[in-house]
Design an enzyme around this catalytic site. Structure first.
Site, PDB file in Angstrom:
ATOM      1  CG  HIS A  13      -6.460  -2.083  -5.858  1.00 61.94           C
ATOM      2  ND1 HIS A  13      -5.212  -2.367  -5.355  1.00 61.94           N
ATOM      3  CD2 HIS A  13      -6.921  -1.049  -5.110  1.00 61.94           C
ATOM      4  CE1 HIS A  13      -4.921  -1.542  -4.370  1.00 61.94           C
ATOM      5  NE2 HIS A  13      -5.951  -0.732  -4.200  1.00 61.94           N
ATOM      6  CE1 TYR A  67     -22.555  13.360 -14.186  1.00 61.32           C
ATOM      7  CE2 TYR A  67     -21.518  13.487 -12.021  1.00 61.32           C
ATOM      8  CZ  TYR A  67     -22.646  13.418 -12.805  1.00 61.32           C
ATOM      9  OH  TYR A  67     -23.887  13.420 -12.220  1.00 61.32           O
ATOM     10  NE  ARG A 125      -3.425  -0.120   2.739  1.00 66.48           N
ATOM     11  CZ  ARG A 125      -4.101  -0.339   3.864  1.00 66.48           C
ATOM     12  NH1 ARG A 125      -4.235   0.638   4.750  1.00 66.48           N
ATOM     13  NH2 ARG A 125      -4.616  -1.514   4.131  1.00 66.48           N
TER      14      ARG A 125
END
Length: 746
Positions: free
Chosen positions: A83, A127, A37
């Site tokens: 993931h 969007y 991470r």
């Protein structure tokens, strides 16, 4: 990760030591955070989430020239296949890769609202659209040619790359920030062209010194520009150890607005600073009266940054204003450096500049070898097929007969012409129209070209020098593609020095004007405007008279020395005007009853003075040590029964001192110690009387004095030999023409 904990049988209870259970689980969590991470890989400079995003986009064929695709599609594919974490976390990482104010070299080309430097967030992923940039394409270059190793994804149904090929020096070019468990990383962005030059220097000399590398990489290159004010020595230490911090300031310039007024315009702000938060903080400090030099702040930014700072008055110097803002706001920040990376994707380690570049170079060589072996395998497979086809062309009639007449032609072909199964299949799959004469010539040409390429690759694989030469050429190409002459490659951060001036707000607001300070014998003081003051016309109170007068400016400090060895400081701007008789100095400072003012002069930073008491003891004192900030002043000379008698500016290399016994002594200035406070050392040996006067001068120019008629006398060279000696000697009677007053000024 630790092995999964097996649950006890149903209905049973298992006793586990709490300490052991916590240690095991916490260690598993810590390792997961560090490895998967927070820390980037030293080879491609990516964390797993970024690597998976780029590989997911590669599978979607979102190359720089391809049409954009919805970010939702990318996030969904990455989350579903590679993931298994939150969609928002993946999208946030994608957005950061697309922001040109967050990434020095963006890896994602975004279309739509991807946030701004004010801190506004990006639009929802339904969007926005995205595709890869040329930098991302370079990071993935060769991934389909076995350039890197793969591993199973989280569900074992697919495979993902352990690391990307990384033809671009991404670790240092884009930097990284991350917080793991027990460790963190913070890597500043750099200029890619400079990194490529340093990498090539490291190939040329594997043991190149840090100084050599820093000739190519002088410091970071932040996406938002700014001015780096860290010293080269500090930067070198940071690059040597991999730890440190780097000061970065906003870039600003002064814009005249007419009639002597101006504004300061900030055009670049430090990295990772949100502009809206910065302006809010400045406005907050304004309201709290913590920025007295600033009148207003305005944000006039459009596409570019333009923050306008309006000073309180035109008397405020722009440099002083900005120094105050640098100290109190995020117009100056310290970027922490902690180059903590995963070496070979496994071991966390803090590395310096050289080691980080070496990790990148070693990875590029490994990628070159893997791609070369992959290509060699392809060539060998194709050459095998071409060999079979050429055999068929040489024996075309026999091949056709076998195919027509035999029920199982493949084993017959293999036996008849000693072919492999692959070659036999290739012959049987050949179409009739490919049996042209022209086709045979093309096959021979292809065979020759592939044979030559195979020989070249085998030579490459057999020579380490040739491998490094190829890696160097590849890095040189990347350096040219992102050279400083290109819009993306142009250096944005420049280097400067911090003045670190001490800021006196009250002084900064004072208008600088010429004045003449007048001090009387009875201890009254006033300041007259201008320098061309006719002192003969001055009026004094009662039987008072002029003691000292000197030109200075309203921004200056006035120093008063008293006979009891104290120094007092007055602000020239606060002195009473010249219309009346002024004011008593005793109202401004705490003078002892029996102390008198023996000298008054303007403070000059860096100037030194020689002071002496009536008993001819003295020393050199720096002018800055005469300054005091209280009414009580500063005790400079311990005078006991004597009185502080003379002060003279240090100008030259020799001291001339005269006693009341009219004996003159000249000796080197170096024999007088420099002190901030003390009793001093004996300057002149005397039996009777005390000190009359002293001065400093340059030996080459000679000793000068004026008589009562203002005639100038000079002794130099051999003429001074009779009076020259060592400090504390008795001296000799003054030369002919020396004033009866015993003073050098007549």
């Amino acid at each position: 990760m630790g092995k999964p904990v097996e649950p006890p049988p149903e209905g049973a209870t298992e006793i586990v030591a709490l300490r052991e259970a916590l240690e095991e689980r916490y260690l598993a969590y810590a390792l997961s955070t560090i490895m998967h991470r927070a820390l980037p890989d030293a080879r491609d400079g990516l964390k797993p989430v970024h690597r998976r995003i780029l590989y997911g986009m590669h599978l979607l064929r979102l190359n720089p020239a391809a049409p954009f695709k919805k970010s939702a599609k990318i996030v969904g594919d990455v989350m579903g296949t590679f993931h298994p974490h939150g969609d928002q976390a993946i999208y946030d990482a994608l957005v950061r890769l697309a922001q040109d104010f967050s990434s020095r070299y963006p890896l994602v080309d975004g279309q739509g609202n991807f946030g701004n430097i004010d801190g506004d967030g990006a639009a929802a992923y339904r969007y926005t659209e995205a595709r890869m940039t040329e930098v991302a394409r370079l990071l993935l270059e060769g991934i389909d040619e076995d350039a890197v190793a793969f591993r199973p994804n989280y569900d074992g149904l697919n495979e993902e790359p352990i690391v990307l090929p990384g033809a671009f020096p991404n670790l240092l070019a884009n930097g990284a920030q991350g917080i793991a468990v027990g460790m963190a990383t913070s890597i500043p962005p750099h200029n890619a062209a400079e990194l490529c030059a340093a990498a090539m220097a490291l190939i040329d000399d594997r043991d190149a010194s840090l100084e050599t590398l820093m000739q190519h990489v002088p410091g970071p290159d932040f996406p938002t520009g700014g001015v780096i004010v860290e010293t080269p020595r500090s930067l070198a230490e940071t690059y040597r150890t991999g730890r440190g911090s780097i000061r970065c300031r906003a870039r600003w310039h002064k814009e005249e607005t007419g009639r002597g007024t101006y504004v300061v315009v900030v055009t670049e702000i430090p990295y990772l600073v949100q502009k809206s938060r910065l302006i809010e903080k400045i406005a907050e400090l304004l309201n709290e009266k913590k920025l007295p030099l600033l009148n207003d702040v305005r944000d006039e930014s459009a596409e570019d940054i333009r923050v306008v700072l309006e000073p309180k008055s035109r008397a405020v110097e722009a440099e002083i204003l900005m120094e105050a803002l640098f100290k109190l706001t995020e117009l100056e920040t310290r970027f922490p450096v902690n180059i903590n990376v995963l070496i070979d994707g496994k071991v966390p380690k803090v590395v310096g500049l050289a080691e980080a570049l070496r990790a990148f170079l070693d990875h590029r060589r490994d990628v070159l070898l893997r791609r070369s072996r992959f290509r060699l395998g392809q060539i060998e497979a194709r050459l095998e097929i071409l060999g079979g086809l050429l055999v068929a062309f040489l024996n075309l009639d026999e091949v056709i007969r076998i195919i027509r007449e035999e029920d199982e032609p493949k084993p017959v072909l293999m036996k008849r012409f000693a072919l492999t199964e692959v070659q036999a299949n290739a012959i049987l799959d050949t179409r009739l129209r490919q049996l042209r004469r022209l086709e045979e010539m093309e096959l021979r040409k292809e065979h020759d070209e592939l044979s030559k390429e195979k020989a070249d690759i085998e030579a490459l694989l057999g020579s380490e020098a040739r491998q490094w030469k190829t890696v160097r050429w590849e890095i040189g190409e990347v350096g040219r593609k992102f050279s400083k002459q290109t819009p993306l490659g142009k250096r944005r951060s420049t280097f400067g020095t911090a003045s670190d001036v001490s800021i006196d707000v009250a002084e900064a607001l004072i208008e600088r004007e010429p004045i003449t300070v007048v001090v009387t014998e009875k201890g009254w003081i006033r300041a007259l405007k201008g320098h061309n003051v006719d002192l003969a016309t001055l009026a004094f109170k009662g039987d008072d008279a002029l003691a000292f007068a000197f030109p200075t400016e309203t921004t200056a400090k006035v120093i008063l020395l008293t006979t009891d060895g104290k120094a007092f400081t007055l602000d020239a701007s606060k002195l009473p005007g010249g219309r009346g008789f002024g004011e008593p100095i005793r109202l401004m400072v705490d003078l002892d009853a029996d102390a008198e003012i023996m000298a008054a002069f303007p403070h000059q930073p860096g100037r030194k003075w020689i002071i002496a008491a009536k008993d001819a003891r003295g020393f050199v004192v720096p002018g800055d040590d005469l300054l005091s900030s209280t009414r009580k002043g500063r005790q400079v000379m311990v005078v006991d029964d004597a009185r502080l008698w003379r002060i003279a500016p240090v100008e030259g290399d020799s001291v001339a001192i005269v006693g009341e016994n009219r004996k003159l002594l000249v000796f080197p200035l170096v024999e007088v110690p420099e002190m901030a406070r003390g009793k001093g050392v004996r300057l002149l040996k005397m039996k009777d009387g005390g000190l009359s006067d002293l001065k400093t001068f340059t030996g080459e120019a000679g000793l000068t004095w004026k008589d009562s008629a203002d005639r100038v006398f000079t002794l130099k060279g051999e003429e001074l030999r009779d009076w020259s000696g060592a400090r504390a000697e008795a001296g000799r009677l003054v030369p002919k023409g020396f004033p009866r007053s015993g003073q050098f000024s007549g």
